[in-house]
Design an enzyme around this catalytic site. Structure first.
Site, PDB file in Angstrom:
ATOM      1  N   CYS A  42      -5.900   7.943   0.695  1.00 35.83           N
ATOM      2  CA  CYS A  42      -4.979   9.023   1.050  1.00 35.83           C
ATOM      3  C   CYS A  42      -5.191   9.493   2.491  1.00 35.83           C
ATOM      4  CB  CYS A  42      -5.159  10.174   0.071  1.00 35.83           C
ATOM      5  SG  CYS A  42      -4.135  11.591   0.425  1.00 35.83           S
ATOM      6  N   GLY A 115     -21.230   1.601  -4.457  1.00 38.56           N
ATOM      7  CA  GLY A 115     -21.830   2.024  -5.719  1.00 38.56           C
ATOM      8  C   GLY A 115     -21.615   0.987  -6.808  1.00 38.56           C
ATOM      9  N   SER A 145      -7.339   2.475  -5.593  1.00 41.85           N
ATOM     10  CA  SER A 145      -6.510   1.275  -5.754  1.00 41.85           C
ATOM     11  C   SER A 145      -6.449   0.478  -4.464  1.00 41.85           C
ATOM     12  CB  SER A 145      -5.092   1.697  -6.143  1.00 41.85           C
ATOM     13  OG  SER A 145      -4.538   2.519  -5.128  1.00 41.85           O
ATOM     14  N   ALA A 181      11.564  -1.861  -2.579  1.00 42.99           N
ATOM     15  CA  ALA A 181      12.249  -0.603  -2.221  1.00 42.99           C
ATOM     16  C   ALA A 181      11.628   0.556  -2.982  1.00 42.99           C
ATOM     17  CB  ALA A 181      13.746  -0.696  -2.519  1.00 42.99           C
ATOM     18  N   ASP A 313      -6.341   6.736  -9.169  1.00 38.38           N
ATOM     19  CA  ASP A 313      -5.567   5.484  -9.166  1.00 38.38           C
ATOM     20  C   ASP A 313      -6.195   4.386 -10.021  1.00 38.38           C
ATOM     21  OD1 ASP A 313      -3.819   6.653  -7.394  1.00 38.38           O
ATOM     22  OD2 ASP A 313      -4.010   5.107  -5.838  1.00 38.38           O
ATOM     23  N   LEU A 320      -0.824   8.859  -7.529  1.00 38.17           N
ATOM     24  CA  LEU A 320      -0.519   9.946  -6.602  1.00 38.17           C
ATOM     25  C   LEU A 320      -1.777  10.756  -6.336  1.00 38.17           C
ATOM     26  CD1 LEU A 320       2.863  11.132  -8.145  1.00 38.17           C
ATOM     27  CD2 LEU A 320       2.552   9.818  -6.035  1.00 38.17           C
ATOM     28  N   HIS A 445      17.751  34.894   0.653  1.00 35.85           N
ATOM     29  CA  HIS A 445      18.927  34.363   1.333  1.00 35.85           C
ATOM     30  C   HIS A 445      18.740  34.523   2.834  1.00 35.85           C
ATOM     31  CE1 HIS A 445      23.098  33.376   2.088  1.00 35.85           C
ATOM     32  NE2 HIS A 445      23.157  34.413   2.914  1.00 35.85           N
TER      33      HIS A 445
HETATM   34  P1  FAD Z   1      -8.613   6.499  -3.210  1.00 36.65           P
HETATM   35  O1  FAD Z   1      -7.992   7.491  -2.320  1.00 36.65           O
HETATM   36  O2  FAD Z   1      -8.123   5.090  -3.119  1.00 36.65           O
HETATM   37  O3  FAD Z   1     -10.184   6.532  -2.871  1.00 36.65           O
HETATM   38  C1  FAD Z   1     -11.059   5.640  -3.443  1.00 36.65           C
HETATM   39  C2  FAD Z   1     -12.314   5.587  -2.590  1.00 36.65           C
HETATM   40  O4  FAD Z   1     -13.320   4.895  -3.295  1.00 36.65           O
HETATM   41  C3  FAD Z   1     -12.144   4.855  -1.266  1.00 36.65           C
HETATM   42  O5  FAD Z   1     -12.610   5.638  -0.210  1.00 36.65           O
HETATM   43  C4  FAD Z   1     -13.015   3.604  -1.425  1.00 36.65           C
HETATM   44  O6  FAD Z   1     -13.605   3.179  -0.205  1.00 36.65           O
HETATM   45  C5  FAD Z   1     -14.058   4.088  -2.393  1.00 36.65           C
HETATM   46  N1  FAD Z   1     -14.712   3.039  -3.171  1.00 36.65           N
HETATM   47  C6  FAD Z   1     -14.127   2.057  -3.907  1.00 36.65           C
HETATM   48  N2  FAD Z   1     -15.059   1.325  -4.548  1.00 36.65           N
HETATM   49  C7  FAD Z   1     -16.252   1.845  -4.187  1.00 36.65           C
HETATM   50  C8  FAD Z   1     -17.591   1.533  -4.540  1.00 36.65           C
HETATM   51  N3  FAD Z   1     -17.904   0.545  -5.385  1.00 36.65           N
HETATM   52  N4  FAD Z   1     -18.585   2.266  -3.970  1.00 36.65           N
HETATM   53  C9  FAD Z   1     -18.305   3.288  -3.112  1.00 36.65           C
HETATM   54  N5  FAD Z   1     -17.053   3.632  -2.778  1.00 36.65           N
HETATM   55  C10 FAD Z   1     -16.049   2.930  -3.315  1.00 36.65           C
HETATM   56  N6  FAD Z   1       0.100   9.833  -2.750  1.00 36.65           N
HETATM   57  C11 FAD Z   1       0.652  11.053  -2.725  1.00 36.65           C
HETATM   58  O7  FAD Z   1       0.462  11.834  -3.665  1.00 36.65           O
HETATM   59  N7  FAD Z   1       1.422  11.464  -1.664  1.00 36.65           N
HETATM   60  C12 FAD Z   1       1.674  10.660  -0.613  1.00 36.65           C
HETATM   61  O8  FAD Z   1       2.369  11.045   0.323  1.00 36.65           O
HETATM   62  C13 FAD Z   1       1.116   9.357  -0.613  1.00 36.65           C
HETATM   63  N8  FAD Z   1       1.336   8.515   0.406  1.00 36.65           N
HETATM   64  C14 FAD Z   1       0.759   7.275   0.394  1.00 36.65           C
HETATM   65  C15 FAD Z   1       1.028   6.408   1.449  1.00 36.65           C
HETATM   66  C16 FAD Z   1       0.478   5.148   1.465  1.00 36.65           C
HETATM   67  C17 FAD Z   1       0.758   4.236   2.617  1.00 36.65           C
HETATM   68  C18 FAD Z   1      -0.390   4.741   0.406  1.00 36.65           C
HETATM   69  C19 FAD Z   1      -1.032   3.385   0.430  1.00 36.65           C
HETATM   70  C20 FAD Z   1      -0.642   5.583  -0.656  1.00 36.65           C
HETATM   71  C21 FAD Z   1      -0.068   6.857  -0.674  1.00 36.65           C
HETATM   72  N9  FAD Z   1      -0.276   7.735  -1.733  1.00 36.65           N
HETATM   73  C22 FAD Z   1       0.306   8.969  -1.717  1.00 36.65           C
HETATM   74  C23 FAD Z   1      -1.140   7.383  -2.872  1.00 36.65           C
HETATM   75  C24 FAD Z   1      -2.529   8.017  -2.710  1.00 36.65           C
HETATM   76  O9  FAD Z   1      -3.093   7.568  -1.507  1.00 36.65           O
HETATM   77  C25 FAD Z   1      -3.401   7.660  -3.893  1.00 36.65           C
HETATM   78  O10 FAD Z   1      -2.762   8.006  -5.092  1.00 36.65           O
HETATM   79  C26 FAD Z   1      -4.736   8.395  -3.810  1.00 36.65           C
HETATM   80  O11 FAD Z   1      -5.408   8.103  -2.617  1.00 36.65           O
HETATM   81  C27 FAD Z   1      -5.628   8.039  -5.009  1.00 36.65           C
HETATM   82  O12 FAD Z   1      -6.813   8.746  -4.902  1.00 36.65           O
HETATM   83  P2  FAD Z   1      -8.171   8.212  -5.549  1.00 36.65           P
HETATM   84  O13 FAD Z   1      -9.180   9.262  -5.273  1.00 36.65           O
HETATM   85  O14 FAD Z   1      -7.935   7.783  -6.941  1.00 36.65           O
HETATM   86  O15 FAD Z   1      -8.554   6.881  -4.747  1.00 36.65           O
HETATM   87  P1  NAI Z   2       6.202   1.205  -5.818  1.00 34.15           P
HETATM   88  O1  NAI Z   2       5.761   0.878  -7.180  1.00 34.15           O
HETATM   89  O2  NAI Z   2       6.670   2.562  -5.480  1.00 34.15           O
HETATM   90  O3  NAI Z   2       7.395   0.228  -5.401  1.00 34.15           O
HETATM   91  C1  NAI Z   2       7.277  -1.163  -5.412  1.00 34.15           C
HETATM   92  C2  NAI Z   2       8.669  -1.763  -5.429  1.00 34.15           C
HETATM   93  O4  NAI Z   2       8.558  -3.152  -5.231  1.00 34.15           O
HETATM   94  C3  NAI Z   2       9.398  -1.546  -6.751  1.00 34.15           C
HETATM   95  O5  NAI Z   2      10.693  -1.088  -6.478  1.00 34.15           O
HETATM   96  C4  NAI Z   2       9.389  -2.937  -7.379  1.00 34.15           C
HETATM   97  O6  NAI Z   2      10.503  -3.170  -8.220  1.00 34.15           O
HETATM   98  C5  NAI Z   2       9.420  -3.815  -6.150  1.00 34.15           C
HETATM   99  N1  NAI Z   2       8.898  -5.160  -6.329  1.00 34.15           N
HETATM  100  C6  NAI Z   2       7.831  -5.546  -7.073  1.00 34.15           C
HETATM  101  N2  NAI Z   2       7.650  -6.885  -6.955  1.00 34.15           N
HETATM  102  C7  NAI Z   2       8.613  -7.334  -6.116  1.00 34.15           C
HETATM  103  C8  NAI Z   2       8.946  -8.615  -5.585  1.00 34.15           C
HETATM  104  N3  NAI Z   2       8.233  -9.697  -5.889  1.00 34.15           N
HETATM  105  N4  NAI Z   2      10.000  -8.722  -4.757  1.00 34.15           N
HETATM  106  C9  NAI Z   2      10.745  -7.618  -4.434  1.00 34.15           C
HETATM  107  N5  NAI Z   2      10.466  -6.386  -4.898  1.00 34.15           N
HETATM  108  C10 NAI Z   2       9.416  -6.245  -5.717  1.00 34.15           C
HETATM  109  O7  NAI Z   2       4.992   0.746  -4.881  1.00 34.15           O
HETATM  110  P2  NAI Z   2       4.691   0.990  -3.355  1.00 34.15           P
HETATM  111  O8  NAI Z   2       5.909   1.434  -2.620  1.00 34.15           O
HETATM  112  O9  NAI Z   2       3.979  -0.228  -2.899  1.00 34.15           O
HETATM  113  O10 NAI Z   2       3.670   2.194  -3.407  1.00 34.15           O
HETATM  114  C11 NAI Z   2       2.409   2.050  -4.107  1.00 34.15           C
HETATM  115  C12 NAI Z   2       1.955   3.333  -4.692  1.00 34.15           C
HETATM  116  O11 NAI Z   2       1.606   4.267  -3.688  1.00 34.15           O
HETATM  117  C13 NAI Z   2       3.015   3.967  -5.561  1.00 34.15           C
HETATM  118  O12 NAI Z   2       2.529   4.009  -6.877  1.00 34.15           O
HETATM  119  C14 NAI Z   2       3.214   5.344  -5.041  1.00 34.15           C
HETATM  120  O13 NAI Z   2       3.111   6.282  -6.064  1.00 34.15           O
HETATM  121  C15 NAI Z   2       2.097   5.549  -4.023  1.00 34.15           C
HETATM  122  N6  NAI Z   2       2.703   6.150  -2.845  1.00 34.15           N
HETATM  123  C16 NAI Z   2       3.142   7.431  -2.935  1.00 34.15           C
HETATM  124  C17 NAI Z   2       3.778   8.030  -1.885  1.00 34.15           C
HETATM  125  C18 NAI Z   2       4.298   9.398  -2.053  1.00 34.15           C
HETATM  126  O14 NAI Z   2       3.931  10.066  -3.014  1.00 34.15           O
HETATM  127  N7  NAI Z   2       5.129   9.898  -1.139  1.00 34.15           N
HETATM  128  C19 NAI Z   2       3.979   7.349  -0.611  1.00 34.15           C
HETATM  129  C20 NAI Z   2       3.517   5.985  -0.635  1.00 34.15           C
HETATM  130  C21 NAI Z   2       2.879   5.446  -1.709  1.00 34.15           C
END
Ligand code: FAD
Ligand code: NAI
Length: 466
Positions: A42, A115, A145, A181, A313, A320, A445
């Site tokens: 995140c 870990g 994840s 998408a 995750d 999220l 408003h």
């Molecule tokens: P993570 O944030 O993935 O943290 C896991 C941590 O564990 C990492 O630092 C990793 O290095 C560490 N780790 C893993 N294995 C080990 C180990 N064996 N030993 C020690 N450390 C380890 N979610 C939203 O709600 N809003 C958003 O706007 C949003 N935008 C996103 C944009 C992108 C581009 C991406 C990729 C994701 C986005 N997400 C968003 C999703 C969000 O990032 C994840 O849902 C969230 O980070 C999950 O939190 P977590 O604590 O489960 O794991």
């Molecule tokens: P996603 O699950 O949101 O979307 C993936 C899309 O790819 C789906 O529409 C799916 O049908 C499509 N897809 C899957 N296989 C495909 C293929 N072979 N060819 C074409 N399309 C295909 O996943 P995304 O966008 O990668 O995000 C990953 C996670 O990160 C999500 O679970 C999301 O919750 C989290 N995230 C959250 C954000 C937020 O809360 N604003 C911002 C970014 C990520």
């Protein structure tokens, strides 16, 4: 004697929030993190950097296209991408430092390294070829994840990128092809579109944003198309030829048929994320996974191994940050003997594009499938005074309420600031409130939130401004 009451593996929003809450509850806590910085996906390569680039690119877009009509004359903006990336990095650094501060403030020990669970109460922490074994009463797995990959397509993070590479491109691609998408595809597609890329999105399904309300997704697609996005729905990328200067992607109809070739400078693969359990030693320790590779937990976040819990995750549910955080709090409270709980019916989702899309509770499709009788109230931003004066009228609010009891079951918004507006619906739904409760609540408003109140009035067919 265990050294710690709790060791949390991973310091993303799930892990670090869990550590803070556990410390507040009087536990002696350590976190283990293998990355150089705290904060997980995140803070480092997810929510925060993407929001920084969404904000900066939106300002660029506004300066170029919206200022003049308001009488603000500026010369055409030029892009300084390194400075924009620096702005992003400053945001990351500030937040990461914030987590370090929280660890110190709450007396949480930070153990840098990977870990591995050796069994109940034992975590091995390894870094730079050295390892130590930590004893603890409880363990929380919060390892998050990783990106999902497409078979046969190698992500080099330069030309074929995941979200991580797409957050750090060193120049604006002429043509950006996005596979998927979903949330990442549409958010990062928006960033690069605004900065000048031609964006084509290939999506396997026949719609964008699966899981979101269908009517909202349809209108959102139209808005994005107006902004210049091109969509190829019901299609999949089956290969990418990287031999030439330009990438050549083979795109096939999802149902099979004739393939076509699309050229691109950069391809972003954004087809979802997968739980990350590498190196944790789960199999050997006896921690069971579900068929999708997620750590299996009971309703109290307990895994199959005594004293080991999992959140975020790496377990089932929406991927999220706020879901991970709430689970972090709940599991700390459960370990402390309290009644920690997460209400999975009220977890909002936001897509931070312009306009934003937000959603909480059931979609219309889910209610139909469950055979629930419902009423719908809708209100467009074209009829909202504040949106009219700002000339930002795209979108609408949609409220779904139980036909018999009027209890609000789902709220879906597309519009500027939709991500902020959704929270009054969340509070209402947490309290089991009705559309009438919302409709009778005084709203300031002129605000966009008045559209939420009007949609609630529309459930009872008595919207005022429509
Ligand atoms: P993570 O944030 O993935 O943290 C896991 C941590 O564990 C990492 O630092 C990793 O290095 C560490 N780790 C893993 N294995 C080990 C180990 N064996 N030993 C020690 N450390 C380890 N979610 C939203 O709600 N809003 C958003 O706007 C949003 N935008 C996103 C944009 C992108 C581009 C991406 C990729 C994701 C986005 N997400 C968003 C999703 C969000 O990032 C994840 O849902 C969230 O980070 C999950 O939190 P977590 O604590 O489960 O794991
Ligand atoms: P996603 O699950 O949101 O979307 C993936 C899309 O790819 C789906 O529409 C799916 O049908 C499509 N897809 C899957 N296989 C495909 C293929 N072979 N060819 C074409 N399309 C295909 O996943 P995304 O966008 O990668 O995000 C990953 C996670 O990160 C999500 O679970 C999301 O919750 C989290 N995230 C959250 C954000 C937020 O809360 N604003 C911002 C970014 C990520």
């Amino acid at each position: 004697m265990a050294t710690y009451d709790l060791v949390v593996i991973g310091t993303g929003p799930g892990g670090y929030v869990c550590a803070v809450r556990a410390s507040q509850l009087g536990m002696k806590v350590a976190v283990v993190e293998k990355n150089a910085t705290l904060g997980g996906t995140c803070l480092n390569v997810g929510c925060m950097p993407s929001k920084a680039l969404l904000h900066a690119s939106e300002m660029f877009e506004e300066a170029g296209h919206s200022f003049a009509k308001m009488g603000v004359k500026v010369s055409a903006p030029t892009l300084d991408l390194p400075s924009m990336m620096n702005f992003k990095q400053q945001g990351i650094d500030g937040n990461v430092k914030g987590v370090e501060f929280l660890m110190k403030k709450n007396k949480v020990d930070v153990l840098k390294g990977t870990g591995k669970i050796l069994g109940s109460g034992k975590v091995e922490v390894s870094a730079d070829g050295k390892s130590q074994v930590i004893e603890t009463k409880n363990i929380v797995i919060a390892t998050g994840s990783d990106i999902a990959r497409l078979k046969g397509i190698e992500i080099d993070e330069k030309r074929i990128v995941s979200s991580t590479g797409a957050l750090a491109l060193d120049k604006v691609p002429g043509k950006l092809l996005i596979v998927g998408a979903g949330v990442i595809g549409l958010e990062l597609g928006s960033v690069w579109k605004r900065l000048g890329a031609e964006v084509v999105v290939v999506e396997f399904l026949d719609r964008i944003l699966p899981g979101m309300d269908g009517e909202i997704a349809k209108q959102f697609q139209r808005i994005l198309e107006k902004q210049g996005f091109a969509f190829k729905l019901g299609a999949k990328v089956t290969g990418i030829d990287t031999s030439g200067k330009t990438l050549k992607a083979t795109v096939e109809p999802a149902a099979g048929g004739t393939a076509e070739t699309l050229e691109a400078d950069v391809v972003l693969v954004a087809i979802g994320r997968v739980p990350y359990t590498d190196g944790l030693g789960l199999k050997e320790a006896g921690v069971a996974l579900d068929p999708r590779g997620r750590v299996q937990i009971d309703p109290h976040f307990a895994t199959s191994l005594k004293g080991v819990y999992a959140i975020g995750d790496v377990v089932a549910g929406p991927m999220l940050a706020h879901k991970a955080e709430d689970e972090g709090v709940a599991v700390a409270e459960i370990i402390a003997g309290q009644a920690g709980h997460v209400n999975y019916d009220v977890i909002p989702g936001v897509v931070y594009t312009t306009p934003e899309v937000s959603s909480v509770g059931k979609t219309e499709e889910e209610l139909k499938q469950a055979g629930v009788a419902y009423t719908v109230g809708k209100f467009p931003f074209t009829a909202n005074g504040r949106s009219k004066v700002n000339q930002t009228t795209d979108g609408f609010v949609k409220i779904l309420a139980d036909a018999k009891t009027d209890r609000v079951l789902g709220v879906h918004i597309i519009g500027i600031e939709a991500g902020e507006m959704i929270h009054e619906a969340c509070v209402l739904m947490e309290f089991g409130g009705s559309a009438e409760d919302l409709a009778r609540t005084c709203h300031a408003h002129p605000t966009r939130s008045e559209a939420v109140k009007e949609a609630a009035l529309a459930v009872g067919k008595r919207a005022i401004h429509m």
